[in-house]
Design a protein around this motif. Sequence first.
Motif, PDB file in Angstrom:
ATOM      1  N   UNK C 130     -19.226 -45.302 -43.090  1.00  0.00           N
ATOM      2  CA  UNK C 130     -18.362 -46.438 -42.763  1.00  0.00           C
ATOM      3  C   UNK C 130     -17.240 -46.596 -43.786  1.00  0.00           C
ATOM      4  N   UNK C 131     -17.614 -46.543 -45.099  1.00  0.00           N
ATOM      5  CA  UNK C 131     -16.592 -46.715 -46.142  1.00  0.00           C
ATOM      6  C   UNK C 131     -15.550 -45.607 -46.084  1.00  0.00           C
ATOM      7  N   UNK C 134     -13.412 -46.198 -42.689  1.00  0.00           N
ATOM      8  CA  UNK C 134     -12.465 -47.319 -42.651  1.00  0.00           C
ATOM      9  C   UNK C 134     -11.569 -47.338 -43.884  1.00  0.00           C
ATOM     10  N   UNK C 150      -9.910 -53.548 -39.228  1.00  0.00           N
ATOM     11  CA  UNK C 150     -11.356 -53.444 -39.051  1.00  0.00           C
ATOM     12  C   UNK C 150     -12.032 -54.808 -39.123  1.00  0.00           C
ATOM     13  N   UNK C 151     -11.382 -55.761 -39.796  1.00  0.00           N
ATOM     14  CA  UNK C 151     -12.025 -57.052 -39.999  1.00  0.00           C
ATOM     15  C   UNK C 151     -11.699 -58.042 -38.906  1.00  0.00           C
ATOM     16  N   UNK C 157     -15.782 -51.300 -36.566  1.00  0.00           N
ATOM     17  CA  UNK C 157     -16.812 -50.784 -37.461  1.00  0.00           C
ATOM     18  C   UNK C 157     -18.090 -50.459 -36.699  1.00  0.00           C
ATOM     19  N   UNK C 158     -18.388 -51.264 -35.665  1.00  0.00           N
ATOM     20  CA  UNK C 158     -19.584 -51.008 -34.858  1.00  0.00           C
ATOM     21  C   UNK C 158     -19.479 -49.640 -34.192  1.00  0.00           C
ATOM     22  N   UNK C 161     -20.368 -47.124 -36.860  1.00  0.00           N
ATOM     23  CA  UNK C 161     -21.806 -47.110 -37.155  1.00  0.00           C
ATOM     24  C   UNK C 161     -22.610 -46.493 -36.024  1.00  0.00           C
TER      25      UNK C 161
END
Lengths: 207, 207, 207
Positions: C130-131, C134, C150-151, C157-158, C161
């Motif tokens: 993820x890190x 993104x 992303x926020x 992000x989902x 993942x």
Amino acid sequence: MFGLHGIELAFFVLEIIGVVAFAMAGALRAVERDMDLFGMAVLAVITALGGGIIRDLLAQRFPASLSHPVYFIFALLGALLAVPAIGFITRHPSWFKATDALGLAVFSVLGANVALAQGLNIISVLLFGLLTGIGGGVVRDVLANDVPLVLRQEIYGIASLTGIAVQYVLVHLHVPLIPAAVAGAVVIFLVRLAAIRWNWNLPRVRR
Amino acid sequence: MFGLHGIELAFFVLEIIGVVAFAMAGALRAVERDMDLFGMAVLAVITALGGGIIRDLLAQRFPASLSHPVYFIFALLGALLAVPAIGFITRHPSWFKATDALGLAVFSVLGANVALAQGLNIISVLLFGLLTGIGGGVVRDVLANDVPLVLRQEIYGIASLTGIAVQYVLVHLHVPLIPAAVAGAVVIFLVRLAAIRWNWNLPRVRR
Amino acid sequence: MFGLHGIELAFFVLEIIGVVAFAMAGALRAVERDMDLFGMAVLAVITALGGGIIRDLLAQRFPASLSHPVYFIFALLGALLAVPAIGFITRHPSWFKATDALGLAVFSVLGANVALAQGLNIISVLLFGLLTGIGGGVVRDVLANDVPLVLRQEIYGIASLTGIAVQYVLVHLHVPLIPAAVAGAVVIFLVRLAAIRWNWNLPRVRR
């Protein structure tokens, strides 16, 4: 991680407290900014793990929070704890700052401790502790597109530096690491709370 | 740190010049943003040490500025020097850019030098120098909640790359490291000053 | 870099796809913000190399993109490709998100792969992927002075993942690394495209 004894366990407990506190502060900021549930989780995790990752990168070791899932799980737990607290916090905004202050206190002394363990001098200990302590909150504020809290308001970094100085002096007076770190963290937390309560501000230079 | 000779000493002097210049630029930005004294000190220190910390993290070594207090002390000195200069700078805003240009010049060639010492190719030397040179200023602008200077205005990164290319060519013509670095830094500083003075801008792509 | 065989070559091709995609996304954002040609190039390069540099710093190795110029060259190529595409993208804004989605997909599985190769557990693999995935986009948005994509929006992000979880399960079912990574990347890309197309959003917590 498991089978820890004494010192390791005490520092681990401190770190988990810092992770949960910063995760709550991150999640609350995400709600303020109308982010969705994933944004809340990401901001909580990044705020909670940011300080530790910065510390580990500076100390040139693999970030602990990336090899031990326990930090991540507690960061998500902190984000969850923030949800029922939102109504309360909206009515009492200083609680956001108090949560943030707890994270600041814990990560400052944990960062300082890494520098102390390497036998570095006082200024290095102060810088290491300060960068670790403010790192998570700075990343949170930058991601939320704000000027970081630490740069604009009441006694904040000074609180961190004061507590780290107390911790440094105690360690050099042969107080064991854990009580010295706890004492430093208590000083940081109380100075920051006092600064919030009585609105202590440093002077500004006029343009 | 002490007991340095020749090359080490010359690079150390260059680095201190960069630290003081970037610290002044950071402190001036803090004043523009109405930050308090601590915000000034933090922004000065982060701007001044940011470039070097980025360089050391990329080169996988312990950040020099965290083990030697001398950098921190000169960063605070730069912040102090900025205070009496504020009235003057407000009336002559291009002096802020000139101070920033000096930091850009010094950190660019110091970053490039790390890559040169590892025998890396020209593109790696350019990238290493550029990231080190613009790192401090980018962190400063992000913390002050601005789009970084380097991305939006007159010839800036191009100045850095031009000077690093000069430094690279000189080293490959067997000019010693120090004169090559100084020549590169002078080129960066002069190109940037010229860009500020005559308002050189790169073209933009229209939407 | 040259003389690669099999696995290395396949991952290298994936990485170049990610670099070009993120470089285009970075250059397009720069144009939106009226940056000049250098700003376009810098934002393209930082977006394209940011994810990989974050991954390498976390894995404590020298950033590949700083020792092999090929990444830098493809990042500039991506920026160049963005120029003729600007008119088209302005009329079809979801193409910016599709390009970004491709970069997200590739860097997520490449980051996860580093953690998989170290035998880390599922949560570490998810965080690492993820890190890395993104990272480039977050740096781009922070530099453009926005709250990171992303926020704040549709499933992002989902998506990352979900694909990493698929990749993790496949590897543990003894599927070779390359097909597992490609499958994970395809899942991420499709989930993200579906989220853009049908405007899938996670719920928000009300203040």
